[in-house]
Structure formats: C-alpha cells, structure tokens
Design an enzyme around this catalytic site. Structure first.
Site, PDB file in Angstrom:
ATOM      1  N   HIS A   1      38.816  51.555  29.605  1.00 12.01           N
ATOM      2  CA  HIS A   1      39.047  50.359  30.419  1.00 12.01           C
ATOM      3  C   HIS A   1      38.259  49.196  29.831  1.00 12.01           C
ATOM      4  CE1 HIS A   1      40.009  48.139  34.065  1.00 12.01           C
ATOM      5  NE2 HIS A   1      38.795  47.623  33.952  1.00 12.01           N
TER       6      HIS A   1
ATOM      7  N   ASP B   1      41.516  48.385  47.209  1.00 13.91           N
ATOM      8  CA  ASP B   1      41.078  47.477  46.140  1.00 13.91           C
ATOM      9  C   ASP B   1      42.100  46.370  45.918  1.00 13.91           C
ATOM     10  OD1 ASP B   1      39.380  46.659  43.832  1.00 13.91           O
ATOM     11  OD2 ASP B   1      41.254  47.083  42.779  1.00 13.91           O
TER      12      ASP B   1
ATOM     13  N   ARG C   1      38.966  38.618  47.341  1.00 14.51           N
ATOM     14  CA  ARG C   1      37.803  38.139  46.588  1.00 14.51           C
ATOM     15  C   ARG C   1      38.204  36.998  45.655  1.00 14.51           C
ATOM     16  NH1 ARG C   1      36.511  43.038  43.446  1.00 14.51           N
ATOM     17  NH2 ARG C   1      35.006  41.728  42.389  1.00 14.51           N
TER      18      ARG C   1
ATOM     19  N   SER D   1      35.241  48.194  42.219  1.00 12.77           N
ATOM     20  CA  SER D   1      36.676  47.922  42.047  1.00 12.77           C
ATOM     21  C   SER D   1      37.204  48.664  40.812  1.00 12.77           C
ATOM     22  CB  SER D   1      36.876  46.402  41.915  1.00 12.77           C
ATOM     23  OG  SER D   1      38.152  46.099  41.442  1.00 12.77           O
TER      24      SER D   1
ATOM     25  N   LYS E   1      39.359  52.733  40.742  1.00  9.45           N
ATOM     26  CA  LYS E   1      40.686  52.941  40.138  1.00  9.45           C
ATOM     27  C   LYS E   1      40.619  53.997  39.039  1.00  9.45           C
ATOM     28  CE  LYS E   1      40.867  48.470  39.883  1.00  9.45           C
ATOM     29  NZ  LYS E   1      41.104  47.037  39.779  1.00  9.45           N
TER      30      LYS E   1
HETATM   31  N1  URA Z   1      38.594  44.012  37.189  1.00  6.08           N
HETATM   32  C1  URA Z   1      38.796  44.757  38.302  1.00  6.08           C
HETATM   33  O1  URA Z   1      39.614  45.678  38.314  1.00  6.08           O
HETATM   34  N2  URA Z   1      38.070  44.448  39.405  1.00  6.08           N
HETATM   35  C2  URA Z   1      37.166  43.459  39.444  1.00  6.08           C
HETATM   36  O2  URA Z   1      36.550  43.250  40.478  1.00  6.08           O
HETATM   37  C3  URA Z   1      36.968  42.685  38.273  1.00  6.08           C
HETATM   38  C4  URA Z   1      37.701  42.996  37.151  1.00  6.08           C
END
Ligand code: URA
Length: 432
Positions: free
Chosen positions: A84, A163, A170, A185, A189
């Site tokens: 990621h 999320d 947010r 966050s 995932k």
């Molecule tokens: N990427 C994400 O998936 N969440 C965040 O809060 C910031 C970047």
C-alpha cells in the site's frame, strides 16, 4: 442507546475512551444512528487530543467490524502479501511489484483506490487498459489470487463501510491529516482484505500527506503497531515524494512505464523502489529467504521475462488487453525545452500532478471523466544536468491549448542551479 455527546466531550477533554465505547460509536455511526455532525465533532476532538495506541487499535477493529472481511490465508492455504502507498504523483509501484512477486511464487492480493486531488489512483491506471475489470466479487478475487497468483481490484462494497463514511466526512471537515485516523483508515482496509504480510510505502515530501520525515515516521510507527497487534507482518518504507516517481504521470503513460520496468528498462528511481518493495514482500512471505536472496529473485524475474509474462496473464485474467499497442495515445505530444543551462534542483510533485490533472488525467470532482491517454513524462529529474533547449519533459494532451497550458506549468515546476543538489535516494528509510 449510544451517548455520542458524552464520548465527544470526554475525548475533547483529553480522556482516553475504552475499546467498547469506540466500537459502539463507530458501529452506530456506520448504521446511521449517529449523525455526521456528531462524528465530525468526534474526529475534531481526536485531531486535537490524539488517540493512544490502544484507542487507535480499538478504532481500527471497530472499523473492520463494520463490514465483511476476507480470509485470504484460509482460502489460499498460505500467506498472501499486499502493498500500500499513502499516495503520490507517478506512483505505479504496485503494478510492477505485483507481477514480480507473483512470478517469484508468492500470491499477491490487493484492493486499491482511485485518484484523489493531484495524486493518481491505481484503479484509474488499470482502467486505461482496454477491457480491464476492477470490480470482482470477493469469490472472483480469491479464485484469481489462487489461479493466477495476482489480483488487484477495487474495494468491495462490504469491506470497512465505516471507513468509507468516515473518510468522506474527514475530507470535508479538515480532519484527514491526523496520524491515528490515517493509520486506522489504511490498516483497517489492509487487515480486512486479508493479507498476512504488507509493505507500506509512506511517501514523504511536497507531493505527499506527510511533508517531513518525522511526520512520516510517526505514521509508519502507528501503522506498524496496528500490524503487530493484528498479527500481520508489516514493513514500512519511507520514500521520496518531493518529485514525481519515475518519468510518467498520467494513466496509460504509467502503464507503459510499468511495462518498460518489467522489461528491465524503467527509470532508476522507480526500478529501485519496485525492487526494494518486492524484496521486502518476498522476505516477509513463506519462502524462508533473506533480503539479499529476495532481491536477487525479484531481479531475475525481471531479467528472465517471467514478471512480464505474469503481468500479461494477470491483465488477461481481469479481461484486459495486455499489449502496449492497445493502450490509448494522446492526440498531441509536445516536447518542453529547458529554458537555460543548469542542474535540476527540484521538480515540484504537486505542480506536475496538478498540471496532469488539468490535462484531464485526474478528477477535480467525483463526477469528472478521466482522459486515460493524457499526461506528462518528466524526462529530466533532480540532479540531471541540462543545456538550454534540451528536452525537459513531454506533454501528452488532447489539443494544442492543453499542450500550451501544461508546458508553462511544467517549466514552472522545475528549478535550476549552477551546481548539482545533494543526492537523495528514493528509499529514505526502512522501518519494521
Ligand atoms: N488513505 C486512506 O486510505 N486513509 C486516509 O485516512 C488517508 C489516506
């Protein structure tokens, strides 16, 4: 009944909340029982007061519990790896790392996102490939990881719905850039999608969320801690995003650069990051090899053509045409000359990302339609010596007006000096 106002007040006053309180709040929000205005106030309280590692983990677990999870390990019968990035300009790393890792015999399963602002999204890049399907069901995703060794898809609707809601909230309440909220966050995932081992690429610099190494280290530490508590093997690489990664910025252009890299002909910084990330994943997997052996195997997969073959099998399995000639090309391509002699001191990542966005490579609103063919190739990067008139970059545009506007933006994105800047590696630090 959840007493949201009381939890907001206690967090506002700097108190630590219990795991079951955070869980009740997040699950009630995901069910629509806590309104956006209360959740926004809670996020702002967290923004100013922070969360302890225990609270951050409880928040992450609550977000995971809001939806379904995928047991990739159980379904495949061995560890699956994932990677990621926190987002940058020209970041197509997963598209090359996935095929290399899979060619070395390690299953790679990833759920990706779309571009946000000046940063590109892996899904948008993949959709520049004619026919490519990003929407696979969880069953199709698992079957493809098992049969092809590699799948990259959009996040399925049932994964971490809290999320999805919280991120959108947010985004419009100035509460994105808090380390605990970003870490939970991202990691919710990754954990819900089922990978056992994860390489996290935390971008640092002008084009990144984290502008300084210290901030990037804090985010990396928070994500490593969540990985440890969730019993996942995690390595964080902190990498330079002061300038775009590689040369290409723009969807189909980045797929071409991925192909060049899988042939062993990619730009130095991008090829180095791809090898480093692939080697970490191979080391974290069940191959039982060390970093040096992993790097050698990753490098061999590029040089013996097996990574490219795996790319072709993967793209075909998801309905796409893997041939480079099938990718869209822009109507107008123009070279941008250097205004004078000198060394490139800096090449603004945001400026190039925004110029590509204006060409049509990204979205300013969720409804915008992307032009997959357009973008910019930054042929000269920080530290390169240039002579006046030499080509700095190429602009790929729909028309002459687009070329003219982007060419001006590209020249302004470069700064020059008579002496070379201090060298800065692509991988600044590795933690974990
Ligand atoms: N990427 C994400 O998936 N969440 C965040 O809060 C910031 C970047």
């Amino acid at each position: 009944m959840i007493r949201a106002a009381e939890l907001i007040q206690r967090k506002r006053d700097g108190e630590a909340l219990a795991a079951d309180e955070l869980r009740d709040l997040v699950l009630a929000y995901a069910r629509g029982e806590v309104p956006d205005y209360q959740m926004a106030a809670f996020c702002m309280a967290v923004y100013f007061r922070g969360l302890s590692p225990e609270e951050t983990f409880a928040l992450t677990e609550a977000m995971i519990a809001s939806g379904e999870t995928i047991d990739l390990h159980g379904a495949i019968g061995r560890p699956v790896v994932d990677k990621h990035s926190t987002g940058g300009v020209g970041d197509k790393t997963s598209l090359a790392v996935g095929p290399i890792v899979a060619a070395c015999g390690v299953p790679f399963g990833k759920m990706s996102g779309r571009g946000l602002g000046h940063t590109g999204g892996t899904l948008d890049k993949l959709e520049s490939i004619p026919g490519f399907r990003i929407e696979l069901s969880a069953e199709e995703f698992i079957a493809q990881v098992r049969e092809v060794g590699l799948a990259i898809i959009g996040q399925t609707g049932d994964l971490v719905p809290a999320d999805k809601l919280l991120y959108a909230l947010r985004d419009v309440t100035a509460t994105v850039d808090n380390v605990s909220l970003i870490a939970s966050s991202i990691m919710s995932k990754k954990i819900a999608a089922g990978a056992d081992a994860i390489v996290l690429d935390v971008k640092v610099g002008d084009g990144a969320f984290m502008k300084t190494l210290d901030d990037a280290r804090s985010l990396a530490d928070a994500m490593l801690e969540l990985g440890r508590r969730a019993e996942r093997r995690v390595v964080c690489v902190l990498t330079d995003m002061d300038q775009p990664l590689g040369h290409a910025v723009g969807n189909a252009l980045e797929i071409r650069e991925t192909l060049a890299t899988l042939r062993g002909e990619g730009p130095d910084d991008f090829s180095e990051l791809v090898l480093a990330a692939a080697a970490h994943l191979l080391t974290l997997s069940d191959l039982g090899i060390d970093e040096q052996e992993a790097r050698e195997r990753a490098s061999s997969a590029v040089h013996d053509g097996s990574a490219l073959e795996t790319y072709e099998r993967w793209i075909t399995a998801q309905g796409g045409d893997p041939a480079e000639e099938a990718l869209p090309t822009a109507a107008v391509v123009r070279e941008v000359p250097a205004p004078h002699d000198g060394y490139v001191q800096a090449l603004g990542a945001v400026a190039i990302g925004v110029a590509a966005l204006h060409l049509g490579a990204g979205r300013s609103t969720k409804e915008d339609v992307i032009d997959y063919a357009v973008g910019i190739r930054c042929l000269k990067k920080r530290g390169d010596r240039v002579s006046a008139g030499e080509t700095l970059a190429e602009v790929h545009a729909r028309d002459d007006a687009g070329v003219a506007q982007a060419a001006n933006a590209v020249v302004s994105a470069y700064t020059f000096d008579a002496s070379p800047p201090e060298a800065r590696p692509i991988v600044l630090e590795t933690i974990g």
